[in-house]
Design an enzyme around this catalytic site. Structure first.
Site, mmCIF file in Angstrom:
data_model
loop_
_atom_site.group_PDB
_atom_site.id
_atom_site.type_symbol
_atom_site.label_atom_id
_atom_site.label_comp_id
_atom_site.label_asym_id
_atom_site.label_seq_id
_atom_site.Cartn_x
_atom_site.Cartn_y
_atom_site.Cartn_z
ATOM 1 N N CYS A 63 72.288 11.321 -77.404
ATOM 2 C CA CYS A 63 71.857 11.001 -78.767
ATOM 3 C C CYS A 63 72.231 9.571 -79.124
ATOM 4 O O CYS A 63 73.390 9.292 -79.430
ATOM 5 C CB CYS A 63 72.494 11.984 -79.753
ATOM 6 N N CYS A 72 73.416 9.133 -82.702
ATOM 7 C CA CYS A 72 74.772 9.644 -82.941
ATOM 8 C C CYS A 72 75.825 8.677 -82.412
ATOM 9 O O CYS A 72 76.866 8.474 -83.042
ATOM 10 C CB CYS A 72 74.971 10.993 -82.249
ATOM 11 N N ASP A 73 75.564 8.100 -81.239
ATOM 12 C CA ASP A 73 76.619 7.381 -80.519
ATOM 13 C C ASP A 73 76.352 5.902 -80.268
ATOM 14 O O ASP A 73 77.245 5.174 -79.836
ATOM 15 C CB ASP A 73 76.852 8.070 -79.158
#
Length: 310
Positions: free
Chosen positions: A132, A135-136
């Site tokens: 992701c 997300c990261d």
């Protein structure tokens, strides 16, 4: 005894909840480990009707939840379904030791990210291997570093484009010599000067477990068989999804690739059990199509209960 239990809280689950709630069925939504589903790992959703400027994936799911709850949908957060018994009615759904009984069940369990299947992929997950970008991608370990995105579809192109905000360079590794993404996503990715495609190639290994961090990948050209090393600080895997249907195997009819088989509309092989969203749809896999099948599942459940005089 519940009228309707909905497993999953993505676009399909919340739309099913909205329609079931407006039909006064007081549905119970089991959110699972990822409330909002995979859409919450997407930054801006540009193709959901009604949002001309785009909308954050998490915000869209929160709006859907609020709308469903306004009409009486009940939410159980973090409710992990460990087992189901669909052999007789009422159906039973286990949440660890707790059991919920329900007259009808709507499965909107969605899908999970596919893995490459490499040993070092698992060992280096969250240490440079991720699924992701939104997300990261902004983590300090990835800033101003070369990164690798594996895949050739819309998700891979979106991940690669997003990562150009932080990375010094993004290598888009794809096993074919052209992307399978939609034209607009492919053009956006290939037109970005920070993105370099690596055609006809697969990732054979990820380095370096001994350093407990990603330092590079081993690539293999599928046409020539030649291997090479590519230095990078992160590997973002975007090779598709796998339906979250393991706990339903042996209970309802499921295809070899894991997708639930529906006979008429959203009706599964068990009367009173309906399925919708990405655990059914291997063709479109869009938020709007998932929402549409969620609507259908709720209407099918309502009619099923109506025929029984509920």
């Amino acid at each position: 005894m519940e009228n309707v239990v909905i497993i999953g809280s993505g676009p399909a689950g919340w739309t099913a909840a909205l329609y079931a709630a407006r039909a006064n069925l007081n549905p119970v939504v089991l959110t699972g480990a990822q409330p909002g589903g995979l859409l919450t790992t997407t930054s801006i959703v540009e193709n959901f009707p009604g949002f001309p400027e785009g909308v954050d994936g998490t915000e869209l799911m929160m709006r859907m939840q609020k709308q469903a709850e306004r009409f009486g949908a009940q939410t159980q957060y973090g409710a992990l379904v460990t087992k189901v018994d669909l052999s007789r009615r009422p159906f039973k759904v286990w949440l660890d030791e707790d059991v919920i009984e329900t007259k009808t069940l709507i499965i909107a369990a969605g899908a999970s990210h596919k893995h490459l299947g490499l040993k070092n992929e698992d060992l280096l997950e969250k240490k440079g291997v991720t699924y992701c970008a939104t997300c990261d991608g902004a983590l300090p370990m990835f800033r101003n570093q070369p990164l690798v995105v594996v895949g050739g579809g819309d998700s891979a192109c979106e991940e690669a484009t997003y990562l150009t905000r932080f990375a010094s360079k993004v290598y888009l590794v794809h096993r074919r010599n052209e992307l399978r993404a939609s034209r607009i996503m492919a053009e956006r990715a290939l037109g970005n000067p920070k993105i370099q495609p690596v055609w006809d190639s697969v990732v054979e290994d990820i380095y370096d477990v001994s350093k407990d961090m990603v330092t590079g990948v081993k690539l293999k050209n599928v046409k020539t068989g030649q291997t090479s090393d590519l230095a990078c600080a992160g590997v973002f895997v975007a090779i598709g999804h796998m339906p979250n249907t393991a706990i339903f195997k042996g209970q309802i009819e499921i295809a070899d690739d894991g997708y639930i088989i529906c006979k008429k509309g959203t009706q599964t092989s068990v009367p009173g059990v309906f399925a919708c969203g990405d655990c059914v749809d291997r063709t479109y896999r869009q938020a709007i199509t998932a929402a549409g099948t969620g609507c259908s599942a709720a209407i099918d459940a309502e009619r099923f209960l109506g025929h029984e005089g509920h």
